[in-house]
Design an enzyme around this catalytic site. Sequence first.
Site, PDB file in Angstrom:
ATOM      1  N   GLY A  11      55.576  30.139  46.858  1.00 41.66           N
ATOM      2  CA  GLY A  11      55.456  31.183  45.846  1.00 41.66           C
ATOM      3  C   GLY A  11      54.908  30.649  44.540  1.00 41.66           C
ATOM      4  O   GLY A  11      54.766  29.437  44.332  1.00 41.66           O
ATOM      5  N   ASP A  13      56.253  30.713  41.520  1.00 42.96           N
ATOM      6  CA  ASP A  13      57.224  30.077  40.618  1.00 42.96           C
ATOM      7  C   ASP A  13      57.319  28.569  40.857  1.00 42.96           C
ATOM      8  O   ASP A  13      57.253  27.772  39.910  1.00 42.96           O
ATOM      9  CB  ASP A  13      58.604  30.718  40.781  1.00 42.96           C
ATOM     10  CG  ASP A  13      58.597  32.200  40.447  1.00 42.96           C
ATOM     11  OD1 ASP A  13      57.851  32.587  39.537  1.00 42.96           O
ATOM     12  OD2 ASP A  13      59.335  32.958  41.095  1.00 42.96           O
ATOM     13  N   SER A  14      57.479  28.167  42.108  1.00 39.24           N
ATOM     14  CA  SER A  14      57.591  26.736  42.396  1.00 39.24           C
ATOM     15  C   SER A  14      56.254  26.023  42.228  1.00 39.24           C
ATOM     16  O   SER A  14      56.208  24.844  41.864  1.00 39.24           O
ATOM     17  CB  SER A  14      58.152  26.510  43.802  1.00 39.24           C
ATOM     18  OG  SER A  14      57.380  27.172  44.779  1.00 39.24           O
ATOM     19  N   CYS A 101      72.385  29.356  50.801  1.00 34.72           N
ATOM     20  CA  CYS A 101      71.202  28.504  50.955  1.00 34.72           C
ATOM     21  C   CYS A 101      71.090  27.538  49.773  1.00 34.72           C
ATOM     22  O   CYS A 101      70.802  26.350  49.953  1.00 34.72           O
ATOM     23  CB  CYS A 101      69.949  29.363  51.065  1.00 34.72           C
ATOM     24  SG  CYS A 101      68.450  28.408  51.386  1.00 34.72           S
ATOM     25  N   CYS A 200      65.229  35.816  53.864  1.00 32.38           N
ATOM     26  CA  CYS A 200      64.077  35.143  54.477  1.00 32.38           C
ATOM     27  C   CYS A 200      64.048  35.245  55.992  1.00 32.38           C
ATOM     28  O   CYS A 200      62.979  35.289  56.590  1.00 32.38           O
ATOM     29  CB  CYS A 200      64.013  33.681  54.034  1.00 32.38           C
ATOM     30  SG  CYS A 200      65.375  32.637  54.600  1.00 32.38           S
TER      31      CYS A 200
END
Length: 356
Positions: A11, A13-14, A101, A200
């Site tokens: 994504g 953001d990362s 997670c 996910c």
Amino acid sequence: MKKVLMAMSGGVDSSVSAYILKKQGYDVIGATLKLFDKEESQNDNKTCCSLNDIDDARCVANKLEIPFYVFNFKNEFKENVMSKFVNSYLNGETPNPCIDCNKFIKFDKMLKRCKELDCDFIATGHYAVIEKDNNTNRYLLKKAKDLNKDQSYFLYSLTQEQLKNILFPIGNLDKNQDVRKIALENGFINSKKPDSQDICFINGGNYSNFIENYINRKIPCGNFIDMQGNILGKHSGIINYTIGQRKGLRLSLKKPMYVKEINAENNNIVLCPEESLYKKSFTVKDINLIPLNSINNSLRLKVKTRYRQKEQSATITQIDNNRLNIELDVPQKAITKGQALVMYDGDVVVGGGTIE
């Protein structure tokens, strides 16, 4: 030069986080987690952690000229997230797998991999802020600048040992004004990629199909009952319902009724009128406190029992090492077993736990 293992989901953001870290002079290693095979999920590549996401992360890593790895955490993810998700629903709870997670995979297994690679830090694209309080010598978890994207609710389980080894590069940035702009300016393939919305490993929110496929059996029907124990009709299996639900009950009743309780032991679902959904007092278990070791005297804090809920004033009392009592000033609707209770003092996350 400090070395950082950057968790890259594919994504924006990362990806921007990796860019920022490299620009700041860190030695960055990109890594994406392989958490499940397609046949183990209902993911059709519209959520995070798909094959497309791995390709996007690798593409950005190549553009940034940083090493890139794919870590196989399938067994750990299945045990600590997917199985726990399924078992929670089978026990009449409504779990939050994103919190699990973070707790068991991203900031446990991956942090151990970080140490194996002789990295100084792990970094993610979460919207949150970590600061050190020099007065107490403890690390604090705080809300992000972009409150619409703030993810501190999902991070309440972080420990002091973890916080001192974690970086959140975009915690003080606005997603649309800053993060997407940086991605566009640098030609990242995912600069306009939409945010992932689903869990996910489940696409479209069809939890019941996933659970029945996972355990390879059908969930039995049972009775809807009222608060006095009178049978009101048949339900299609406890995994199809959650606390506070009104629509989809498929009952013909004289007045609107809501799911108040899901009893896995006797396979009954208790319905009630809306006014009986409200609650002031409840307990939480499996607690984690961040700026302090324990709550010795009752504290006045703001709390959230759901991610998007408006913060509510409450009195917090610690019962024992693992449990808290929550007394809300104003009763709240549909407080749900299995969800997270997170406590705030201003923009500081005090901690949280699982609603009992």
